[in-house]
Design a protein around this motif. Structure first.
Motif, PDB file in Angstrom:
ATOM      1  N   THR A 182      19.879  -2.301   0.686  1.00  0.00           N
ATOM      2  CA  THR A 182      18.938  -3.426   0.734  1.00  0.00           C
ATOM      3  C   THR A 182      18.061  -3.402   1.989  1.00  0.00           C
ATOM      4  O   THR A 182      17.153  -4.224   2.122  1.00  0.00           O
ATOM      5  N   ILE A 183      18.353  -2.469   2.889  1.00  0.00           N
ATOM      6  CA  ILE A 183      17.571  -2.364   4.120  1.00  0.00           C
ATOM      7  C   ILE A 183      16.280  -1.587   3.832  1.00  0.00           C
ATOM      8  O   ILE A 183      16.307  -0.543   3.175  1.00  0.00           O
ATOM      9  N   PHE A 184      15.163  -2.065   4.345  1.00  0.00           N
ATOM     10  CA  PHE A 184      13.850  -1.421   4.148  1.00  0.00           C
ATOM     11  C   PHE A 184      13.505  -1.272   2.670  1.00  0.00           C
ATOM     12  O   PHE A 184      12.827  -0.319   2.271  1.00  0.00           O
ATOM     13  N   LEU A 185      13.970  -2.187   1.842  1.00  0.00           N
ATOM     14  CA  LEU A 185      13.716  -2.100   0.407  1.00  0.00           C
ATOM     15  C   LEU A 185      12.231  -2.359   0.149  1.00  0.00           C
ATOM     16  O   LEU A 185      11.713  -3.431   0.459  1.00  0.00           O
ATOM     17  N   PRO A 186      11.502  -1.390  -0.435  1.00  0.00           N
ATOM     18  CA  PRO A 186      10.064  -1.586  -0.658  1.00  0.00           C
ATOM     19  C   PRO A 186       9.814  -2.589  -1.774  1.00  0.00           C
ATOM     20  O   PRO A 186      10.606  -2.709  -2.707  1.00  0.00           O
ATOM     21  N   PRO A 187       8.689  -3.325  -1.708  1.00  0.00           N
ATOM     22  CA  PRO A 187       8.395  -4.308  -2.751  1.00  0.00           C
ATOM     23  C   PRO A 187       8.120  -3.666  -4.110  1.00  0.00           C
ATOM     24  O   PRO A 187       8.379  -4.255  -5.153  1.00  0.00           O
ATOM     25  N   HIS A 188       7.616  -2.423  -4.096  1.00  0.00           N
ATOM     26  CA  HIS A 188       7.291  -1.742  -5.345  1.00  0.00           C
ATOM     27  C   HIS A 188       7.792  -0.295  -5.294  1.00  0.00           C
ATOM     28  O   HIS A 188       7.004   0.645  -5.111  1.00  0.00           O
ATOM     29  N   PRO A 189       9.101  -0.080  -5.466  1.00  0.00           N
ATOM     30  CA  PRO A 189       9.629   1.286  -5.413  1.00  0.00           C
ATOM     31  C   PRO A 189       9.132   2.122  -6.587  1.00  0.00           C
ATOM     32  O   PRO A 189       8.843   1.607  -7.662  1.00  0.00           O
ATOM     33  N   ARG A 197       9.746   5.429   8.658  1.00  0.00           N
ATOM     34  CA  ARG A 197       8.671   5.741   9.611  1.00  0.00           C
ATOM     35  C   ARG A 197       7.759   6.863   9.112  1.00  0.00           C
ATOM     36  O   ARG A 197       6.542   6.819   9.297  1.00  0.00           O
ATOM     37  N   GLU A 198       8.328   7.861   8.462  1.00  0.00           N
ATOM     38  CA  GLU A 198       7.591   9.094   8.187  1.00  0.00           C
ATOM     39  C   GLU A 198       7.099   9.254   6.745  1.00  0.00           C
ATOM     40  O   GLU A 198       6.215  10.074   6.486  1.00  0.00           O
ATOM     41  N   CYS A 199       7.670   8.488   5.801  1.00  0.00           N
ATOM     42  CA  CYS A 199       7.394   8.752   4.387  1.00  0.00           C
ATOM     43  C   CYS A 199       6.725   7.564   3.711  1.00  0.00           C
ATOM     44  O   CYS A 199       6.759   6.438   4.220  1.00  0.00           O
ATOM     45  N   GLU A 200       6.123   7.831   2.565  1.00  0.00           N
ATOM     46  CA  GLU A 200       5.480   6.762   1.804  1.00  0.00           C
ATOM     47  C   GLU A 200       6.512   5.734   1.362  1.00  0.00           C
ATOM     48  O   GLU A 200       7.595   6.082   0.883  1.00  0.00           O
ATOM     49  N   GLU A 201       6.146   4.472   1.488  1.00  0.00           N
ATOM     50  CA  GLU A 201       7.081   3.373   1.238  1.00  0.00           C
ATOM     51  C   GLU A 201       7.661   3.403  -0.168  1.00  0.00           C
ATOM     52  O   GLU A 201       8.851   3.186  -0.365  1.00  0.00           O
ATOM     53  N   GLU A 202       6.824   3.694  -1.173  1.00  0.00           N
ATOM     54  CA  GLU A 202       7.296   3.628  -2.550  1.00  0.00           C
ATOM     55  C   GLU A 202       8.345   4.691  -2.859  1.00  0.00           C
ATOM     56  O   GLU A 202       9.100   4.555  -3.818  1.00  0.00           O
ATOM     57  N   TYR A 203       8.398   5.755  -2.059  1.00  0.00           N
ATOM     58  CA  TYR A 203       9.392   6.809  -2.260  1.00  0.00           C
ATOM     59  C   TYR A 203      10.654   6.593  -1.404  1.00  0.00           C
ATOM     60  O   TYR A 203      11.567   7.406  -1.421  1.00  0.00           O
ATOM     61  N   GLY A 204      10.703   5.476  -0.664  1.00  0.00           N
ATOM     62  CA  GLY A 204      11.805   5.258   0.272  1.00  0.00           C
ATOM     63  C   GLY A 204      13.185   5.299  -0.376  1.00  0.00           C
ATOM     64  O   GLY A 204      14.106   5.965   0.123  1.00  0.00           O
ATOM     65  N   ILE A 205      13.355   4.584  -1.497  1.00  0.00           N
ATOM     66  CA  ILE A 205      14.667   4.544  -2.156  1.00  0.00           C
ATOM     67  C   ILE A 205      15.058   5.917  -2.682  1.00  0.00           C
ATOM     68  O   ILE A 205      16.201   6.356  -2.546  1.00  0.00           O
TER      69      ILE A 205
END
Length: 390
Positions: free
Chosen positions: A347-354, A254-262
């Protein structure tokens, strides 16, 4: 021996431990005793410069002892008086049991009791001569590539004869290398990493990050099964800490940029694991990471994730190919469980381009949007600890 079989135990690397050797051997003795404790008429003995097991259930005992780290190999042996006639009789019995239809063999002697009147080559020659007088033409001597070697050991307390050698697990006795906390995902790599640390004498506890309801009970049961397997190699139960990770993942998403999620997810996992490790007096974390295998395992990712903790992080698989890891997983019995198709939290909320080359400064900047202290406290407060045994 009145129906009981004597097993000779070889401990390889432990013999090089100098003044601390006895500590390693005593731990190995205790681990062996625990492995066979429930077998009738079975006892572990330390004597004559060796470890021995006397048992009425040799096949079961051998199977269990092969999973005791610190044992290099083991052999069922016949113990006889130190005279050529009795030794030759035992050698003949061993040979015809091993090669009942005939074949090539050699006699190999080790004489640690130097008071015995013959040298090792002389003993082998005398025994072979007696044996050949009883054999038919189906048996031949071969000094270079025999089908079977019949070993003779001359020791102070007697002579020992054997023809079988069973491979042990090698390594160091579990309990001689401190305690570490394994991050156990449920995949192929982390159980193999845990097995490698057990082989170096390290006791393990495990932590699993569970994201209910996104990951279900089958995912959790899968990890419990893997813990049960590790407990069979550890020789005692493994404590499994199941951490509720859902709110942390939702907050990052919710709060952070998707590519930095992992990257951020792994940093939070490491923080949680570090706190558990300190509570449990574990000296290090263990992961199944291998350089370049996935986005979170580039050197940049590893450095950025490591920055979140101060505790050592051990990565026994760091330079291994996936094919090598799979081969070990198959050999130790974890592979079939690891490939069961139940999602884990990674594998949950895994971004398409980490982000494959994250920067520490940017990860810290992203985390400003998270209430890290509260998220960690709530996750640890919901942690369930299970005692998983064989």
């Amino acid at each position: 021996m009145t129906g009981r079989q004597l097993l000779l135990i070889r401990y390889g690397e432990l013999g090089l431990k100098g003044k601390n050797k006895y500590k390693f051997i005593n731990t190995l003795h205790n681990n062996m005793s625990r492995a066979v404790a429930d077998l009738d008429e079975t006892m572990v003995k330390n004597g004559w410069g060796r470890l021995w097991v006397e048992t009425a259930q040799p096949q079961v005992a051998i199977s269990r002892l092969q999973k005791v780290f610190g044992i290099y190999s083991l052999s069922p042996v016949l113990q006889v008086e130190k005279n050529i006639e009795d030794i030759a009789k035992a050698a003949y019995q061993t040979l015809i049991t091993a090669l009942p239809q005939g074949g090539s063999f050699k006699i190999e002697t080790r004489r640690s009791d130097k008071t015995f009147p013959l040298t090792s080559p002389e003993i082998s020659k005398e025994i072979a001569s007696i044996i050949f007088s009883k054999l038919d033409d189906h048996y031949t001597a071969d000094m270079h590539m025999p089908e079977r070697v019949i070993w003779v050991e001359i020791r102070t307390k007697g002579a020992f004869v054997y023809g079988d050698l069973f491979q042990g697990a090698g390594g160091l006795p579990v309990g001689t290398g401190g305690k570490a906390l394994l991050l156990l995902s449920g995949g192929i790599d982390s159980p193999v990493a845990g097995w490698h640390m057990l082989k170096r004498g390290v006791c393990l506890e495990a932590v699993h990050f569970h994201s209910f309801p996104f990951t279900g009970e089958q995912s959790k049961e899968k990890v419990i099964t893997l813990c049960r397997l590790l407990s069979s190699w550890q020789g005692k139960s493994v404590k499994l800490h199941v951490v509720h990770f859902t709110e942390i993942q939702k907050s990052i998403h919710r709060e952070c940029e998707e590519e930095y999620g992992i990257t951020l997810m792994r940093r939070m996992m490491f923080r949680l694991a570090e706190r558990l490790a300190k509570q449990r007096q574990a000296l290090a974390l263990v992961t199944g990471e291998s350089v370049g295998q996935v986005a979170s395992q580039t050197l940049e990712s590893i450095a950025t994730i490591n920055n979140a903790v101060s505790i050592p992080v051990l990565r026994p698989l760091i330079g291994m190919d996936k094919a090598d890891i799979i081969q070990i997983a198959q050999r130790i019995g974890s592979f079939e469980t690891s490939i069961l198709p139940y999602e884990d939290c990674c594998t949950i909320f895994l971004p398409p381009h980490p982000k494959i080359r994250p920067q520490i400064s940017e990860a810290i900047n992203q985390e400003q949007a998270l209430d890290i202290k509260t998220l960690l406290a709530e996750a640890l407060n919901k942690t369930e600890t299970l005692n998983i045994s064989i």
